[in-house]
Scaffold this active site. Structure first.
Site, PDB file in Angstrom:
ATOM      1  CG  HIS A  41      56.246  43.306  29.197  1.00 37.62           C
ATOM      2  ND1 HIS A  41      56.168  44.640  28.876  1.00 37.62           N
ATOM      3  CD2 HIS A  41      55.642  42.633  28.177  1.00 37.62           C
ATOM      4  CE1 HIS A  41      55.517  44.778  27.717  1.00 37.62           C
ATOM      5  NE2 HIS A  41      55.190  43.571  27.278  1.00 37.62           N
ATOM      6  CB  THR A  42      61.381  39.723  32.815  1.00 37.41           C
ATOM      7  OG1 THR A  42      61.643  39.092  31.554  1.00 37.41           O
ATOM      8  CG2 THR A  42      60.216  39.021  33.484  1.00 37.41           C
ATOM      9  N   GLY A 129      55.963  44.039  12.451  1.00 36.79           N
ATOM     10  CA  GLY A 129      54.833  44.215  13.366  1.00 36.79           C
ATOM     11  C   GLY A 129      54.236  42.920  13.874  1.00 36.79           C
ATOM     12  CB  ALA A 130      54.806  39.449  13.247  1.00 40.10           C
ATOM     13  CG  LEU A 132      58.013  37.127  14.924  1.00 38.39           C
ATOM     14  CD1 LEU A 132      57.906  36.358  13.609  1.00 38.39           C
ATOM     15  CD2 LEU A 132      58.097  36.142  16.093  1.00 38.39           C
ATOM     16  CB  SER A 133      62.498  41.626  17.820  1.00 39.90           C
ATOM     17  OG  SER A 133      63.600  40.952  17.494  1.00 39.90           O
ATOM     18  CD  GLU A 167      63.544  49.730  19.214  1.00 31.36           C
ATOM     19  OE1 GLU A 167      64.376  49.014  18.619  1.00 31.36           O
ATOM     20  OE2 GLU A 167      62.349  49.443  19.301  1.00 31.36           O
ATOM     21  CG  ASP A 179      63.100  42.510  21.342  1.00 30.44           C
ATOM     22  OD1 ASP A 179      62.926  41.520  22.067  1.00 30.44           O
ATOM     23  OD2 ASP A 179      62.192  43.309  21.054  1.00 30.44           O
ATOM     24  CE1 TYR A 231      57.864  46.615  25.860  1.00 27.02           C
ATOM     25  CE2 TYR A 231      58.745  48.776  26.437  1.00 27.02           C
ATOM     26  CZ  TYR A 231      58.904  47.409  26.305  1.00 27.02           C
ATOM     27  OH  TYR A 231      60.112  46.834  26.640  1.00 27.02           O
TER      28      TYR A 231
HETATM   29  C1  GAF Z   1      59.399  44.229  23.237  1.00 25.44           C
HETATM   30  C2  GAF Z   1      60.596  45.007  23.780  1.00 25.44           C
HETATM   31  F1  GAF Z   1      61.319  45.547  22.755  1.00 25.44           F
HETATM   32  C3  GAF Z   1      61.506  44.141  24.643  1.00 25.44           C
HETATM   33  O1  GAF Z   1      62.521  44.925  25.223  1.00 25.44           O
HETATM   34  C4  GAF Z   1      60.700  43.404  25.708  1.00 25.44           C
HETATM   35  O2  GAF Z   1      60.354  44.263  26.767  1.00 25.44           O
HETATM   36  C5  GAF Z   1      59.466  42.739  25.107  1.00 25.44           C
HETATM   37  O3  GAF Z   1      58.697  43.630  24.328  1.00 25.44           O
HETATM   38  C6  GAF Z   1      58.562  42.153  26.161  1.00 25.44           C
HETATM   39  O4  GAF Z   1      59.202  41.111  26.812  1.00 25.44           O
HETATM   40  O5  GAF Z   1      59.824  43.240  22.342  1.00 25.44           O
END
Ligand code: GAF
Length: 390
Positions: A41-42, A129-130, A132-133, A167, A179, A231
């Protein structure tokens, strides 16, 4: 514990294409999921992140189409969707999984690029949904395929912003740029140190094998709880805190200014969010310093501190991931933390190679004792970013 997955995913994408369209694809493109080593979340706070690409990937088999509609078949969804220019031009007109594909078409048009109409078939071994993007892997694979098919010359450094725009603007998820950057810019045996403000990257050597280490990834299988809303709420809290402090983003608050900044904020919840972001940016920098010096096991305490900060200050962990971290540490991991956006998803644990199996078993035992659904674990090695395969 399962090993690295076999990779019939390329064949599955090709076979899917042939079945859906009755012809051979013009090529195959792949983009990976990611694990974020540290820096959570940075990204949307203009800060620092340190992800690496997983060997698990989404593969797109594609060919140009002389018609006017994009057609996409997805193995995971078990369906085929088609959309025209008008649907791609209006966010919301294509929903579900296909929105990520239409979103890429939309973002390319918005950038003034002449997107080729195409047929695509998609297969993936990135778990959905894990944390792992899987979404970024889909966007990056489709983006890479469409740019190649259209011979559109977009520098690699500019591509993550296009996928992120898909997105943010089409799917409606206000994610940062980590991601998509990981899926597009990562390299084997390296972690990607990304400055999310300047988008400068440093490929930091991360050769776990040479150090006798392994990175265990444990999928907590925790059901996602209100993920999207939570989020967005975290992001809003960070942005309003930056505004209250008179800085462009929380990245501009250093650890030496943290106490003064916290004293200027009334809301204790917002104070905790700020403390997480400011200290997390510092932990990323310290992790990079240690990796540069080849002192891999020493990053363990930083990983664990990151988890504690996500648990206590950013409040994005759930009992399943906390249990996995505690059990991994008790079984001898150098450090462990949740990775990704939170509220479930995966935990990573840095362990001696020989300890991967016992640590995975210890986590599984702790889950059984608490009555949680059994976790699945695998060891991850940094793999390549998005590319054409054939
Ligand atoms: C998700 C978001 F898609 C990323 O951009 C990032 O903020 C992350 O959460 C948290 O670090 O994966």
């Amino acid at each position: 514990m399962t090993g690295q997955p076999d990779e019939p995913v390329t064949e599955r994408a090709t076979a899917g294409f042939t079945r859906a369209y009755g012809s051979q694809p013009a090529g195959l493109w792949a983009a990976p999921g990611r694990v974020n080593l540290i820096g959570e979340h940075t990204d949307y706070n203009d800060g620092f992140v340190l992800p690496f690409a997983l060997p698990r990937r989404t593969v797109v088999a594609a060919a140009p189409d002389s018609g006017r509609r994009w057609t996409v078949w997805s193995e995971q969804a078990g369906e085929q969707v088609s959309f025209g220019r008008a649907q791609a031009a209006e966010p919301g007109r294509v929903g579900g999984w296909a929105a990520y594909v239409a979103g890429v078409v939309w973002a390319l048009y918005e950038a003034g690029l002449d997107v080729p109409v195409a047929r695509l078939a998609i297969a993936s071994d990135v778990p959905l949904g894990a944390g792992l993007s899987s979404s970024a892997a889909l966007e990056a694979a489709v983006l890479t395929a469409l740019l190649d098919l259209g011979k559109l010359d977009v520098p690699v450094a500019d591509r993550p912003a296009l996928a992120q725009r898909a997105e943010n603007g089409y799917v409606g998820m206000p994610c940062g740029i980590m991601d998509q950057s990981a899926s597009i810019r990562c390299r084997p045996d390296h972690a990607l140190f990304l400055d999310c403000r300047t988008l400068e990257v440093e490929q930091v050597p991360f050769d776990l094998g040479a150090a006798g280490l392994a990175l265990l990834v444990v999928d907590s299988h925790a059901p996602h709880r209100h993920v999207g809303g939570e989020y967005a709420a975290r992001r809003t809290a960070c942005e309003s805190a930056a505004a209250a402090l008179g800085v462009p983003a929380l990245r501009d608050v250093g650890t030496d200014q943290l106490d003064t900044a916290l004293a200027r904020l009334d809301d204790p919840v917002v104070r905790r969010r700020v403390r997480h972001v400011v200290t997390e940016n510092q932990r990323v920098r310290e992790t990079v310093e240690l990796l540069r010096a080849g002192r891999l096991p020493e990053i363990g305490p930083l990983l664990t501190a990151s988890h504690q900060s996500m648990r206590d200050d950013f409040e994005i962990t759930v009992p399943e991931v906390d249990t996995a971290v505690e059990a991994a540490l008790a079984a001898g991991a150098y450090g462990a933390r949740m990775t990704g956006g939170g509220f479930g998803g995966c935990v990573l644990a840095l362990v001696d190679r020989a300890a991967a199996e016992p640590v995975a078993s210890a986590v599984a035992k702790a889950y059984a004792e608490r009555g949680f659904r059994a976790p699945t674990s695998f060891t991850a090695v940094p793999g390549p970013g998005a590319r054409r395969l054939s």
